[in-house]
Design a protein around this motif. Structure first.
Motif, PDB file in Angstrom:
ATOM      1  N   ASN A 155       0.779   2.564  -6.579  1.00 44.83           N
ATOM      2  CA  ASN A 155       1.362   1.356  -5.968  1.00 44.83           C
ATOM      3  C   ASN A 155       0.336   0.238  -5.840  1.00 44.83           C
ATOM      4  OD1 ASN A 155       4.077   1.424  -5.422  1.00 44.83           O
ATOM      5  ND2 ASN A 155       3.879   2.473  -3.466  1.00 44.83           N
ATOM      6  N   PHE A 156      -0.886   0.629  -5.483  1.00 43.63           N
ATOM      7  CA  PHE A 156      -1.938  -0.362  -5.215  1.00 43.63           C
ATOM      8  C   PHE A 156      -2.517  -0.943  -6.509  1.00 43.63           C
ATOM      9  CE2 PHE A 156      -1.882   2.475  -1.551  1.00 43.63           C
ATOM     10  CZ  PHE A 156      -1.772   1.567  -0.509  1.00 43.63           C
ATOM     11  N   LEU A 157      -2.333  -0.242  -7.608  1.00 47.69           N
ATOM     12  CA  LEU A 157      -2.872  -0.697  -8.887  1.00 47.69           C
ATOM     13  C   LEU A 157      -1.826  -1.405  -9.725  1.00 47.69           C
ATOM     14  CD1 LEU A 157      -4.980   2.445  -9.868  1.00 47.69           C
ATOM     15  CD2 LEU A 157      -5.862   0.268  -9.042  1.00 47.69           C
ATOM     16  N   ILE A 158      -0.600  -0.886  -9.703  1.00 48.96           N
ATOM     17  CA  ILE A 158       0.472  -1.439 -10.530  1.00 48.96           C
ATOM     18  C   ILE A 158       1.652  -1.810  -9.637  1.00 48.96           C
ATOM     19  CG2 ILE A 158       2.027  -1.030 -12.475  1.00 48.96           C
ATOM     20  CD1 ILE A 158       0.097   1.055 -13.513  1.00 48.96           C
ATOM     21  N   PRO A 159       1.827  -3.097  -9.322  1.00 53.65           N
ATOM     22  CA  PRO A 159       2.904  -3.531  -8.425  1.00 53.65           C
ATOM     23  C   PRO A 159       4.251  -3.666  -9.132  1.00 53.65           C
ATOM     24  CG  PRO A 159       1.609  -5.413  -9.080  1.00 53.65           C
ATOM     25  CD  PRO A 159       0.978  -4.219  -9.757  1.00 53.65           C
ATOM     26  N   MET A 202       9.168   1.446  -1.046  1.00 51.85           N
ATOM     27  CA  MET A 202       9.548   0.825   0.224  1.00 51.85           C
ATOM     28  C   MET A 202       8.377   0.732   1.203  1.00 51.85           C
ATOM     29  SD  MET A 202      13.335   2.406   0.970  1.00 51.85           S
ATOM     30  CE  MET A 202      12.735   4.035   1.384  1.00 51.85           C
ATOM     31  N   LEU A 203       7.285   1.441   0.916  1.00 48.50           N
ATOM     32  CA  LEU A 203       6.177   1.521   1.872  1.00 48.50           C
ATOM     33  C   LEU A 203       5.449   0.193   2.052  1.00 48.50           C
ATOM     34  CD1 LEU A 203       4.800   4.976   0.732  1.00 48.50           C
ATOM     35  CD2 LEU A 203       5.738   4.468   2.984  1.00 48.50           C
ATOM     36  N   PHE A 204       5.282  -0.550   0.935  1.00 46.46           N
ATOM     37  CA  PHE A 204       4.542  -1.808   0.990  1.00 46.46           C
ATOM     38  C   PHE A 204       5.321  -2.890   0.255  1.00 46.46           C
ATOM     39  CE2 PHE A 204       1.452   1.682   0.964  1.00 46.46           C
ATOM     40  CZ  PHE A 204       0.866   1.482   2.204  1.00 46.46           C
ATOM     41  N   ILE A 205       5.068  -4.132   0.592  1.00 47.40           N
ATOM     42  CA  ILE A 205       5.836  -5.233   0.017  1.00 47.40           C
ATOM     43  C   ILE A 205       5.628  -5.339  -1.493  1.00 47.40           C
ATOM     44  CG2 ILE A 205       4.087  -7.043   0.342  1.00 47.40           C
ATOM     45  CD1 ILE A 205       6.444  -8.872   1.235  1.00 47.40           C
ATOM     46  N   ASN A 206       4.444  -4.907  -1.972  1.00 48.42           N
ATOM     47  CA  ASN A 206       4.197  -4.961  -3.416  1.00 48.42           C
ATOM     48  C   ASN A 206       4.563  -3.651  -4.114  1.00 48.42           C
ATOM     49  OD1 ASN A 206       1.905  -3.726  -2.100  1.00 48.42           O
ATOM     50  ND2 ASN A 206       0.824  -3.826  -4.052  1.00 48.42           N
ATOM     51  N   VAL A 287      -4.888  -7.107  -4.457  1.00 47.95           N
ATOM     52  CA  VAL A 287      -4.118  -6.426  -3.401  1.00 47.95           C
ATOM     53  C   VAL A 287      -4.641  -6.814  -2.013  1.00 47.95           C
ATOM     54  CG1 VAL A 287      -3.550  -4.182  -2.377  1.00 47.95           C
ATOM     55  CG2 VAL A 287      -3.396  -4.503  -4.858  1.00 47.95           C
ATOM     56  N   LEU A 288      -5.948  -6.895  -1.859  1.00 47.98           N
ATOM     57  CA  LEU A 288      -6.535  -7.274  -0.567  1.00 47.98           C
ATOM     58  C   LEU A 288      -6.153  -8.704  -0.176  1.00 47.98           C
ATOM     59  CD1 LEU A 288     -10.132  -5.727  -0.708  1.00 47.98           C
ATOM     60  CD2 LEU A 288      -8.247  -5.062   0.801  1.00 47.98           C
ATOM     61  N   LEU A 289      -6.166  -9.600  -1.169  1.00 47.81           N
ATOM     62  CA  LEU A 289      -5.778 -10.992  -0.900  1.00 47.81           C
ATOM     63  C   LEU A 289      -4.293 -11.099  -0.556  1.00 47.81           C
ATOM     64  CD1 LEU A 289      -7.862 -12.917  -3.591  1.00 47.81           C
ATOM     65  CD2 LEU A 289      -8.196 -12.970  -1.110  1.00 47.81           C
ATOM     66  N   TRP A 290      -3.456 -10.307  -1.227  1.00 43.92           N
ATOM     67  CA  TRP A 290      -2.034 -10.263  -0.893  1.00 43.92           C
ATOM     68  C   TRP A 290      -1.842  -9.764   0.539  1.00 43.92           C
ATOM     69  CZ3 TRP A 290       0.174  -7.715  -5.995  1.00 43.92           C
ATOM     70  CH2 TRP A 290       0.382  -8.732  -6.948  1.00 43.92           C
ATOM     71  N   ALA A 291      -2.600  -8.724   0.885  1.00 50.82           N
ATOM     72  CA  ALA A 291      -2.442  -8.094   2.198  1.00 50.82           C
ATOM     73  C   ALA A 291      -2.916  -9.006   3.327  1.00 50.82           C
ATOM     74  CB  ALA A 291      -3.205  -6.774   2.243  1.00 50.82           C
ATOM     75  N   VAL A 303      -2.867 -16.104  -6.169  1.00 49.97           N
ATOM     76  CA  VAL A 303      -3.679 -14.883  -6.300  1.00 49.97           C
ATOM     77  C   VAL A 303      -3.322 -14.136  -7.573  1.00 49.97           C
ATOM     78  CG1 VAL A 303      -4.200 -12.640  -5.267  1.00 49.97           C
ATOM     79  CG2 VAL A 303      -3.979 -14.651  -3.801  1.00 49.97           C
ATOM     80  N   ALA A 304      -2.007 -13.995  -7.832  1.00 50.13           N
ATOM     81  CA  ALA A 304      -1.542 -13.276  -9.030  1.00 50.13           C
ATOM     82  C   ALA A 304      -1.987 -13.987 -10.312  1.00 50.13           C
ATOM     83  CB  ALA A 304      -0.021 -13.149  -9.000  1.00 50.13           C
TER      84      ALA A 304
END
Length: 473
Positions: A155-159, A202-206, A287-291, A303-304
């Motif tokens: 999830n954290f690598l591929i949104p 569903m766990l994270f927005i991305n 991911v950190l900037l999104w968060a 950011v993307a």
């Protein structure tokens, strides 16, 4: 004599082939003609005292949704038809119709396809998956657990869930080819990857950059990375555990007789390449900037775009990868995003939901919530597409529940339903990707029946109590 019989057979075969080919054309035209029956009746009858303009617009919408669901007309052609209808009908502004391409979500989603491809090109996710599988994938139940764990990690690598499931399924297929197991066991293990993707998204927005952001956009609400994690994180984790356990119970007979062996080449791998390290660093920063967008206020689209450009500059992405951006999906989303607004501005939504208001109880109650859930589930089963269901249901339900329920829990509840309630592959794009190639419709339906009960259970026993506890409901 023998040659004469052969010639006769060939002529008969040719006639049959010609007849079949000839019949195929009228049949396809006939199927398209059938899709016009209900829309024509709507225009003639003009239900709920709609004007001719409103009934014509509603007819075109239902016609397009039928095409999307049945695929008698290609999805992109159907999307263009409805887009043209919105432009010609004239009750909505261009800004309303093209709200999606003008939003930051458009750039986030488009860039996510490229960021996902960059991770695939660099081999990062492949390395992580193989290393975990080789070390811990010793039994069918361990592999099912790993389907959920890998979906969570990647999830954290591929949104983008499409890329995730294709990547993990490819790794599983190679891994399972070395195992002495039945084809049925292999099918269930591969299906677990796609089920896991729907719940962990569903766990994270991305987690699902398309569906998650679409739900918020349709509800016209803004939720940051941290707020999503607070509202959805813990209850979605519990839901993921329930789905994993129920999956094992439903398919327990198919997982008993299996013989797993150590794959060739042992359990060790090579060291990460420079490309892998750079790609990982870029995604970690993105991911950190999104968060932390709430704190630094740099738009997620910016950011993307910067992350994508960095991958191009570092040689992780090339111009050939641009084709990975799904133009048909972006066109579909442009139309889907416009549906709710157009229905509202044309007055159709007010008419329809004004007549539905009598079905809903006067005050908020468990029955009130049940009717909302069953309404969204019913629409989803008919419309098929999760995006389409949200685009139709969310704007109308927000109007119906105004003063009785806040928009945030309503939107999140509708999102949960369309994301984990699917009886057939076409009810969820991620599930549809693997259908036919990795598993059958029968397998999806078998677990889908159980999911119907799971949706009701987690809604009333996990999500709703949690939202009351944190004060958004």
């Amino acid at each position: 004599m023998h040659k004469g019989n052969e010639d006769k057979k060939m002529i008969t075969k040719g006639i049959k082939k010609k007849t079949t080919t000839t019949n195929n054309i009228p049949n396809s035209i006939l199927l398209i003609a059938y899709t016009f029956i209900v829309p024509i009746l709507i225009v003639l009858v003009r239900p709920l005292e709609m004007s001719i303009r409103q009934s014509l617009l509603l007819a075109c919408l239902l016609l397009t949704i039928t095409w999307w669901t049945t695929n008698v007309i290609k999805k992109n052609y159907a999307s263009l038809f409805l887009l043209g209808t919105f432009l010609i009908e004239g009750s909505s502004t261009l800004r309303t119709i093209f709200r999606f391409p003008l939003s930051s979500n458009f750039f986030v989603i488009a860039c996510s396809f490229l960021l996902s491809q960059g991770i695939v090109n660099s081999n990062v996710a492949n390395r992580i998956s193989k290393k975990i599988l080789n070390r811990y994938g010793r039994t069918p139940y361990q592999l099912i657990a790993l389907s959920f764990i890998l979906s969570f990690i990647i999830n954290f690598l591929i949104p983008q869930p499409f890329s995730r499931v294709i990547l993990i399924a490819g790794i599983y297929t190679q891994f399972l080819s070395q195992m002495n197991i039945s084809s049925r066991t292999k099918e269930i293990l591969l299906y677990s990857i796609f089920v896991a993707s729907t719940s962990t998204s569903m766990l994270f927005i991305n987690g699902d950059i398309v569906l998650n952001n679409s739900a918020l956009e349709f509800g016209r609400i803004s939720i940051g990375w941290i707020e999503w994690a607070v509202n959805m994180g813990l209850p979605s984790l519990l839901t993921t555990l329930i789905m994993g356990i129920s999956f094992c119970i439903v398919f327990r007979r198919d997982l008993k007789e299996s013989l797993f062996i150590e794959p060739e080449g042992g359990w060790e791998g090579t060291k990460p390449s420079d490309k892998e390290k750079i790609a990982t660093l870029i995604m970690v920063v993105v991911v950190l900037l999104w968060a932390t967008e709430t704190y630094h206020h740099i738009n997620s689209a910016v950011v993307a775009i910067i992350g994508t450009l960095a991958m191009f500059v570092c040689g992780i992405l090339g111009w050939k990868d641009v084709k990975r951006v799904n133009i048909d999906l972006l066109l579909f989303l442009t139309v889907a995003y416009a549906i709710g607004s157009v229905l509202n501005e044309s007055g159709i939504a007010h008419i329809i939901y004004g007549n539905l208001v009598n079905i809903f109880p006067k005050e908020y109650s468990p029955l009130y919530m049940l009717i909302i859930i069953l309404t969204v589930m019913g629409l989803h089963m008919v419309l098929g597409s999760s995006i389409t269901t949200l685009s139709v249901a969310v704007p109308g339900l927000i109007e119906l529940t105004k003063g009785k329920m806040e928009a945030v829990p309503l939107v999140l509840l509708a999102y949960i339903i369309v994301n984990i309630h699917y009886l057939l592959p076409f009810h969820h794009v991620t599930i549809m990707i693997g259908a036919g190639e990795y598993y059958t419709t029968k397998t999806v339906f078998r677990y889908g029946l159980v999911q119907t009960m799971i949706v009701l259970m987690v809604a009333f026993m996990i999500y709703i109590p949690w939202w009351r506890l944190i004060g958004i409901l």
